[in-house]
Write an enzyme that holds these catalytic residues in place. Structure first.
Site, PDB file in Angstrom:
ATOM      1  N   GLY A  11       0.624  -0.991  -0.061  1.00 35.64           N
ATOM      2  CA  GLY A  11       0.636  -0.548  -0.109  1.00 35.64           C
ATOM      3  C   GLY A  11       0.809   0.899  -0.016  1.00 35.64           C
ATOM      4  N   ASP A  37      -1.643 -13.475   5.395  1.00 35.28           N
ATOM      5  CA  ASP A  37      -2.676 -13.523   5.270  1.00 35.28           C
ATOM      6  C   ASP A  37      -2.672 -13.190   7.384  1.00 35.28           C
ATOM      7  OD1 ASP A  37      -5.578 -13.700   6.576  1.00 35.28           O
ATOM      8  OD2 ASP A  37      -5.703 -15.718   5.633  1.00 35.28           O
ATOM      9  N   TYR A  60      -7.511  -2.872  10.281  1.00 37.05           N
ATOM     10  CA  TYR A  60      -8.502  -2.469  10.830  1.00 37.05           C
ATOM     11  C   TYR A  60      -7.998  -3.268  11.801  1.00 37.05           C
ATOM     12  CZ  TYR A  60     -12.280  -5.834  11.408  1.00 37.05           C
ATOM     13  OH  TYR A  60     -12.823  -6.803  11.346  1.00 37.05           O
ATOM     14  N   THR A  61      -7.196  -4.507  12.013  1.00 34.55           N
ATOM     15  CA  THR A  61      -7.424  -5.355  13.418  1.00 34.55           C
ATOM     16  C   THR A  61      -5.829  -5.967  13.039  1.00 34.55           C
ATOM     17  OG1 THR A  61      -7.792  -6.953  14.704  1.00 34.55           O
ATOM     18  CG2 THR A  61      -8.377  -6.909  12.405  1.00 34.55           C
ATOM     19  N   THR A  80      -7.478   5.507  12.220  1.00 40.43           N
ATOM     20  CA  THR A  80      -7.289   6.574  11.620  1.00 40.43           C
ATOM     21  C   THR A  80      -8.339   7.685  12.144  1.00 40.43           C
ATOM     22  OG1 THR A  80      -9.223   7.376   9.661  1.00 40.43           O
ATOM     23  CG2 THR A  80      -9.664   5.106  11.140  1.00 40.43           C
ATOM     24  N   ASP A  81      -8.212   8.876  11.962  1.00 40.96           N
ATOM     25  CA  ASP A  81      -9.519   9.378  12.279  1.00 40.96           C
ATOM     26  C   ASP A  81     -10.570   9.695  12.491  1.00 40.96           C
ATOM     27  OD1 ASP A  81      -8.828  10.313   9.562  1.00 40.96           O
ATOM     28  OD2 ASP A  81     -10.806  11.323   9.433  1.00 40.96           O
ATOM     29  N   TYR A 104     -16.866   1.747   8.793  1.00 42.63           N
ATOM     30  CA  TYR A 104     -14.988   1.735   8.148  1.00 42.63           C
ATOM     31  C   TYR A 104     -14.922   2.363   9.838  1.00 42.63           C
ATOM     32  CZ  TYR A 104     -10.560   3.576   7.263  1.00 42.63           C
ATOM     33  OH  TYR A 104      -9.619   3.880   6.958  1.00 42.63           O
ATOM     34  N   TRP A 129      -5.886  11.522   6.515  1.00 37.42           N
ATOM     35  CA  TRP A 129      -6.247  11.527   4.858  1.00 37.42           C
ATOM     36  C   TRP A 129      -4.613  11.736   4.592  1.00 37.42           C
ATOM     37  CZ3 TRP A 129      -7.886  17.786   4.012  1.00 37.42           C
ATOM     38  CH2 TRP A 129     -10.245  17.593   5.352  1.00 37.42           C
TER      39      TRP A 129
END
Length: 262
Positions: A11, A37, A60-61, A80-81, A104, A129
């Protein structure tokens, strides 16, 4: 020297982390979803070396990226914000009440809690951002639209902290090299604040184009499935209080990012 494992290495942030680490002589290796994975605990345990630092940019985890033995490896988990409601008017401190308004944001907050439940010594680093100026992020999109359109309409009622992935990568590497920081949650963004409209105009200026070609509009004119926070500026106070280097102003970072991108 501490070894670093970067998950989500394909990413935008993961890629910058690996390049920055190589440039500064920090031993780091990255794995993408094809190589690892992160939901498979056995596979993760095979990848994590004793004494290493895991910087999770993958999902996210990151529970499975943290081995059960806290002395074996350290974890830095990027969040994240969007964990905040986005209705404030002053920068969010790390201990401000959360209240995500989107799926999200809810899953990212669940990830933060799962990380700390599995590894209390982990660092959750919230950012906002994030862009590189390459690919399909907001800055690269504005650079493309500047070439393709006479005018561009951009919302001016959403305010946040534009953050260059290269600067965030440097910040995370600094944190990875510090064993004396015990803050469970930190915020890392370029300093200052801007609306998407402000950011778009700045991109046009960096491209040598007339910023007046960017026109303001409201969020109501661009209805999307997931509502965007009206205000998501993150405070860097806890980062500075931990003795870490504050990230530079967002406008300076944008200048550097566009120079890299073009």
């Amino acid at each position: 020297m501490t070894k670093i494992l970067v998950t989500g290495a394909r990413g935008q942030l993961g890629g910058h982390l690996l390049r920055r680490a190589e440039a500064t002589g920090i031993p780091a290796r990255g794995v993408g979803s094809a190589e690892l994975d992160i939901t498979d605990p056995g596979a993760v345990n095979e990848q994590v070396e004793p004494g290493s630092v895991v910087i999770n940019c993958a999902a996210y985890t990151a529970v499975d990226a943290a081995e059960s033995d806290e002395d074996t490896a350290r974890l830095i988990h990027v969040s994240t914000d969007y964990v905040f409601a986005g209705q404030g008017d002053t920068p969010y401190e790390v201990d401000a009440p959360t209240g995500p308004a989107t799926a999200y944001g809810r899953t990212k907050l669940a990830g933060e809690r799962a990380v700390h439940a599995a590894l209390p010594s982990a660092h959750v680093v919230r950012t906002a951002w994030v862009y590189t100026g390459v690919g399909s992020d907001f800055v690269s999109t504005m650079l493309r639209l500047e070439r393709e359109r006479d005018t561009v309409d951009v919302v001016d009622d959403q305010v946040g902290s534009p953050t260059f992935a290269g600067d965030l990568a440097d910040a995370l590497l600094e944190l990875a090299g510090r064993s004396d920081v015990d803050a469970p949650v930190l915020h890392a963004t370029n300093s200052g604040r801007a609306s998407w409209f402000d950011l778009a105009r700045a991109v046009f200026e960096e491209a040598g184009a007339d910023p007046e070609r960017v026109r303001p509009c409201t969020s109501a004119q661009f209805v999307r499935p997931a509502p965007r926070p009206a205000f998501s500026v993150l405070s860097g106070r806890a980062w500075a209080d931990a003795g870490l280097t504050p990230l530079r102003p967002w406008r300076d970072a944008l200048h550097a990012a566009v120079r890299e991108a073009v």
